[in-house]
Scaffold this active site. Sequence first.
Site, mmCIF file in Angstrom:
data_model
loop_
_atom_site.group_PDB
_atom_site.id
_atom_site.type_symbol
_atom_site.label_atom_id
_atom_site.label_comp_id
_atom_site.label_asym_id
_atom_site.label_seq_id
_atom_site.Cartn_x
_atom_site.Cartn_y
_atom_site.Cartn_z
ATOM 1 N N CYS A 114 0.818 -1.225 0.000
ATOM 2 C CA CYS A 114 0.000 0.000 0.000
ATOM 3 C C CYS A 114 0.849 1.272 0.000
ATOM 4 O O CYS A 114 0.312 2.367 -0.163
ATOM 5 C CB CYS A 114 -0.936 -0.006 1.203
ATOM 6 N N HIS A 120 -3.502 6.664 2.652
ATOM 7 C CA HIS A 120 -3.956 5.365 2.137
ATOM 8 C C HIS A 120 -5.333 5.065 2.730
ATOM 9 O O HIS A 120 -5.574 5.251 3.919
ATOM 10 C CB HIS A 120 -2.940 4.282 2.533
ATOM 11 N N ASN A 154 -10.336 -0.514 0.048
ATOM 12 C CA ASN A 154 -8.874 -0.423 0.116
ATOM 13 C C ASN A 154 -8.289 -1.013 -1.174
ATOM 14 O O ASN A 154 -8.489 -2.181 -1.453
ATOM 15 C CB ASN A 154 -8.424 -1.211 1.361
HETATM 16 O O1 UT7 Z 1 -3.984 -1.899 3.400
HETATM 17 C C1 UT7 Z 1 -3.179 -2.426 4.383
HETATM 18 C C2 UT7 Z 1 -3.474 -1.831 5.649
HETATM 19 N N1 UT7 Z 1 -4.608 -2.500 6.241
HETATM 20 C C3 UT7 Z 1 -5.176 -1.966 7.283
HETATM 21 O O2 UT7 Z 1 -4.773 -0.895 7.665
HETATM 22 C C4 UT7 Z 1 -6.263 -2.711 7.997
HETATM 23 C C5 UT7 Z 1 -6.111 -2.493 9.467
HETATM 24 N N2 UT7 Z 1 -7.123 -3.185 10.290
HETATM 25 C C6 UT7 Z 1 -8.403 -2.795 10.296
HETATM 26 O O3 UT7 Z 1 -8.800 -1.885 9.599
HETATM 27 C C7 UT7 Z 1 -9.346 -3.485 11.256
HETATM 28 O O4 UT7 Z 1 -8.604 -4.240 12.191
HETATM 29 C C8 UT7 Z 1 -10.364 -4.426 10.550
HETATM 30 C C9 UT7 Z 1 -11.356 -3.589 9.773
HETATM 31 C C10 UT7 Z 1 -9.630 -5.351 9.597
HETATM 32 C C11 UT7 Z 1 -11.124 -5.252 11.572
HETATM 33 O O5 UT7 Z 1 -11.776 -4.410 12.510
HETATM 34 P P1 UT7 Z 1 -11.636 -4.727 14.076
HETATM 35 O O6 UT7 Z 1 -12.443 -3.718 14.772
HETATM 36 O O7 UT7 Z 1 -10.172 -4.792 14.394
HETATM 37 O O8 UT7 Z 1 -12.352 -6.121 14.195
HETATM 38 P P2 UT7 Z 1 -11.772 -7.519 14.734
HETATM 39 O O9 UT7 Z 1 -10.802 -8.081 13.752
HETATM 40 O O10 UT7 Z 1 -11.317 -7.334 16.129
HETATM 41 O O11 UT7 Z 1 -13.071 -8.407 14.736
HETATM 42 C C12 UT7 Z 1 -14.167 -8.122 15.612
HETATM 43 C C13 UT7 Z 1 -15.249 -9.146 15.381
HETATM 44 C C14 UT7 Z 1 -14.762 -10.584 15.399
HETATM 45 O O12 UT7 Z 1 -15.770 -11.359 16.008
HETATM 46 P P3 UT7 Z 1 -15.637 -11.775 17.562
HETATM 47 O O13 UT7 Z 1 -14.365 -12.563 17.644
HETATM 48 O O14 UT7 Z 1 -15.585 -10.495 18.323
HETATM 49 O O15 UT7 Z 1 -16.887 -12.564 17.774
HETATM 50 C C15 UT7 Z 1 -14.664 -10.966 13.958
HETATM 51 O O16 UT7 Z 1 -14.819 -12.343 13.721
HETATM 52 O O17 UT7 Z 1 -15.808 -8.956 14.076
HETATM 53 C C16 UT7 Z 1 -15.828 -10.206 13.377
HETATM 54 N N3 UT7 Z 1 -15.708 -9.926 11.955
HETATM 55 C C17 UT7 Z 1 -16.761 -9.663 11.159
HETATM 56 N N4 UT7 Z 1 -18.089 -9.604 11.429
HETATM 57 C C18 UT7 Z 1 -18.900 -9.298 10.415
HETATM 58 C C19 UT7 Z 1 -14.581 -9.858 11.199
HETATM 59 N N5 UT7 Z 1 -14.895 -9.550 9.932
HETATM 60 C C20 UT7 Z 1 -16.250 -9.423 9.890
HETATM 61 C C21 UT7 Z 1 -17.156 -9.113 8.872
HETATM 62 N N6 UT7 Z 1 -18.467 -9.066 9.174
HETATM 63 N N7 UT7 Z 1 -16.774 -8.838 7.603
#
Ligand code: UT7
Length: 322
Positions: A111, A247, A277
């Site tokens: 990225c 980004h 993204n």
């Molecule tokens: O381009 C490269 C750079 N990339 C980035 O900068 C991405 C950086 N990371 C992020 O933007 C965030 O961490 C994410 C958007 C990827 C994830 O958000 P989060 O608030 O960190 O969520 P999480 O990974 O902690 O997941 C929270 C919950 C989980 O469920 P439990 O374990 O709490 O029951 C996941 O399984 O959300 C669940 N989950 C989803 N639920 C519905 C993960 N993906 C989804 C989804 N729909 N698509």
Amino acid sequence: MTAEIIGTGSALPMLAVNNRELEGIVDTTDEWIKSRTGIENRHIAVEETTTSLAVKAAEAAIRNAGVSAQELDLIIVGTVSGDLCFPSTACQIQKALSAPNAVAFDMNAACAGFLFGLAVAEAYFKASMAKTALIVGAEVLSKMMDWKDRSTCVLFGDGAGAAVVRASDAGVLSMVQGSDGERGGALTCGNRPVNNPFVSNPFRLEYAKMEGQAVYRFAVRTVPEAVRQAIRQAGIEMSEIKYFLLHQANIRIIEAVAKKLEQPMEKFPTNLQKYGNISAASVPILLDDINQSGRLQKGDKILLAGFGAGFTWGAAVLEWQR
Ligand code: UT7
């Protein structure tokens, strides 16, 4: 000697897919995607390829710059999703544009690809190795996704952005880059496994995997530091920056960076709502959006920043010259 952006362009696949349509594909909701990321829509390649999108963006940038393809003596493509292992996307663009005088190669800085491309172009200019460069960020990330993995497939999109850059006395005021391979395991995508008569290795395609929170923490810590460093190096005040073009990974990351830098969100234009993204394409597409909508005037100071897999990151302060 520095680098001046003299034209921008972008291209997106025809097909737009909104969050609701993804609800039928993986266990997700529009509400989850919007509230956790800000993303509402993304474009997905059907007929298009990384190269065809890159060529379209490049042609638009060349038109916008008012130069001919023959004038290009450097073509750099930031991509993690080229159509072929070889030849490079850059060499394919060279062929499509009829730009015989260019040196052409791809770079993988994920990225941060556009920012790394800009830094390499500037270094070529300083070494008198080139005068007019085309820098492209192009991705078809939809082919790198596991469409059963809701934690990744809803985040990314496809597209390309490009800029024509010329050796000049004004333009880029500072450039900061960094890499941290130690933590690179948080965002990976496997390539072809070794498969030869001496190794028994059943071919298994690997898709993108991400420890989202680790990448999130990296971004929120590293980007403000890189931005501050770039502004310090440019010898200007933070308040002089008209736009921070970051980004487009997650609106929460952008808000956290704005808060840490004590800058208003109005200075952080976004398009992740529409495009998701798009890795290396994200920053040049946003720059093209801002440029084409007439929001840049001569003398405006803007900051570009990319960050992602590697980890890699880059930031640049530019003074707009057009
Ligand atoms: O381009 C490269 C750079 N990339 C980035 O900068 C991405 C950086 N990371 C992020 O933007 C965030 O961490 C994410 C958007 C990827 C994830 O958000 P989060 O608030 O960190 O969520 P999480 O990974 O902690 O997941 C929270 C919950 C989980 O469920 P439990 O374990 O709490 O029951 C996941 O399984 O959300 C669940 N989950 C989803 N639920 C519905 C993960 N993906 C989804 C989804 N729909 N698509």
